[in-house]
Structure formats: C-alpha cells, structure tokens
Design a protein around this motif. Structure first.
Motif, mmCIF file in Angstrom:
data_model
loop_
_atom_site.group_PDB
_atom_site.id
_atom_site.type_symbol
_atom_site.label_atom_id
_atom_site.label_comp_id
_atom_site.label_asym_id
_atom_site.label_seq_id
_atom_site.Cartn_x
_atom_site.Cartn_y
_atom_site.Cartn_z
ATOM 1 N N GLU A 6 -30.357 -31.739 -11.028
ATOM 2 C CA GLU A 6 -30.181 -32.973 -11.793
ATOM 3 C C GLU A 6 -31.504 -33.374 -12.412
ATOM 4 N N VAL A 7 -31.452 -33.742 -13.703
ATOM 5 C CA VAL A 7 -32.643 -34.183 -14.421
ATOM 6 C C VAL A 7 -32.301 -35.431 -15.229
ATOM 7 N N ASP A 23 -35.325 -21.391 -22.403
ATOM 8 C CA ASP A 23 -35.203 -20.770 -21.088
ATOM 9 C C ASP A 23 -34.276 -21.539 -20.161
ATOM 10 N N ARG A 24 -33.572 -22.536 -20.701
ATOM 11 C CA ARG A 24 -32.683 -23.360 -19.879
ATOM 12 C C ARG A 24 -31.609 -23.984 -20.769
ATOM 13 N N PHE A 25 -30.648 -24.621 -20.127
ATOM 14 C CA PHE A 25 -29.643 -25.397 -20.857
ATOM 15 C C PHE A 25 -29.195 -26.532 -19.958
ATOM 16 N N TRP A 26 -28.468 -27.472 -20.540
ATOM 17 C CA TRP A 26 -28.057 -28.667 -19.818
ATOM 18 C C TRP A 26 -26.583 -28.964 -20.081
ATOM 19 N N VAL A 27 -25.961 -29.608 -19.115
ATOM 20 C CA VAL A 27 -24.650 -30.233 -19.306
ATOM 21 C C VAL A 27 -24.911 -31.727 -19.132
ATOM 22 N N VAL A 28 -24.630 -32.485 -20.188
ATOM 23 C CA VAL A 28 -24.907 -33.923 -20.190
ATOM 24 C C VAL A 28 -23.948 -34.626 -19.230
ATOM 25 N N ARG A 29 -24.498 -35.437 -18.350
ATOM 26 C CA ARG A 29 -23.691 -36.233 -17.415
ATOM 27 C C ARG A 29 -23.469 -37.637 -17.957
ATOM 28 N N TYR A 80 -27.237 -32.060 -15.877
ATOM 29 C CA TYR A 80 -27.441 -30.918 -14.995
ATOM 30 C C TYR A 80 -28.211 -29.885 -15.805
ATOM 31 N N GLU A 81 -29.304 -29.396 -15.246
ATOM 32 C CA GLU A 81 -30.127 -28.401 -15.919
ATOM 33 C C GLU A 81 -29.954 -27.054 -15.215
#
Length: 133
Positions: A6-7, A23-29, A80-81
């Motif tokens: 979590e970020v 180098d990363r991706f996120w799902v927006v909460r 979520y990262e």
C-alpha cells in the motif's frame, strides 16, 4: 496481492514521468490520478483521469520499460503498488496468470488509446479550429 504494497501520494505529487524507468504499476484504491502527455509549447496536457479500481501503468510490461505517459495525483491517492519485475517473473512461472494479466492490460490499453485519441482531437479542435474535411 502478495506482491502488493500500500502506498499513498499527496495531491499534486508526480507519480511518474513519460520517458522515465517503468519498473512498477499501481491499482488506485482511492483518489484521482491525471494522465498527461508533454506537448511542446503547451506543457502537460491531461488526456485521462483514473479513479478507484483503475490500473495506473502498463509500460512495466513491455520493453524498453519506459513510461509512455506522465501521471500526477489530482487528489490525495491511495493505491496498491506492484513491482513489475516480480509480476513478470510470476507470470513466467504461471503462464495462465500471464495470459489473464496480458488480456486485462490489453483491454485497458485499448480503452485508454480511444480516450486519449478523443481528447487530443478535442484539444486540437479547440485550439486550432475545425479539422479539415
């Protein structure tokens, strides 16, 4: 989800820059993220907004692993990262997961391409007058 952490991003924070290392991706909460492109002479042009449940980032999946768009937290954002290399490795070990993930990302790509195209045409029309027939 075992690969997620979590970020949070405060409003107005840059999440990523076009051309930077993906180098990363996120799902927006929660919150809203603006996707943008750099337009010479005009600065950043917002082409889409993302909210809860939306995927932020796909460039981690495809070489050369550089962001195609920039992103900025429009409001405070929780997400979520995921580490891109770890997810790619898991997909290599579990090909069925890789296929499902790739299909999901492809759907997002297709939707965003349509949204971005419409926004760019609208911006061009607004600032340059009607398009020739």
């Amino acid at each position: 989800m075992s690969l997620a952490r979590e970020v949070g991003f405060p409003a107005d924070a840059r999440v990523c820059e076009a051309g930077g290392v993906a180098d990363r991706f996120w799902v927006v909460r929660s919150g809203v993220v603006s996707l943008d492109v750099w337009v010479p002479g005009r600065g950043r042009l917002v082409v889409d907004s993302l909210g809860p449940g939306d995927l932020l980032g796909w460039s981690w999946l495809f070489p050369p692993f550089e962001w195609d768009f920039g992103a900025e937290a429009f409001t405070q954002v929780r997400a979520y990262e995921f580490d891109g290399a770890s997810v790619r490795q898991l997909c290599d070990m579990r090909p069925a997961l890789g296929v499902v993930l790739l299909r999901g990302v492809a759907e997002v790509l297709a939707e965003r391409l349509g949204t971005t195209r419409a926004e760019l045409v609208e911006q061009h029309r607004t600032h340059s007058g009607p398009l020739p027939s």
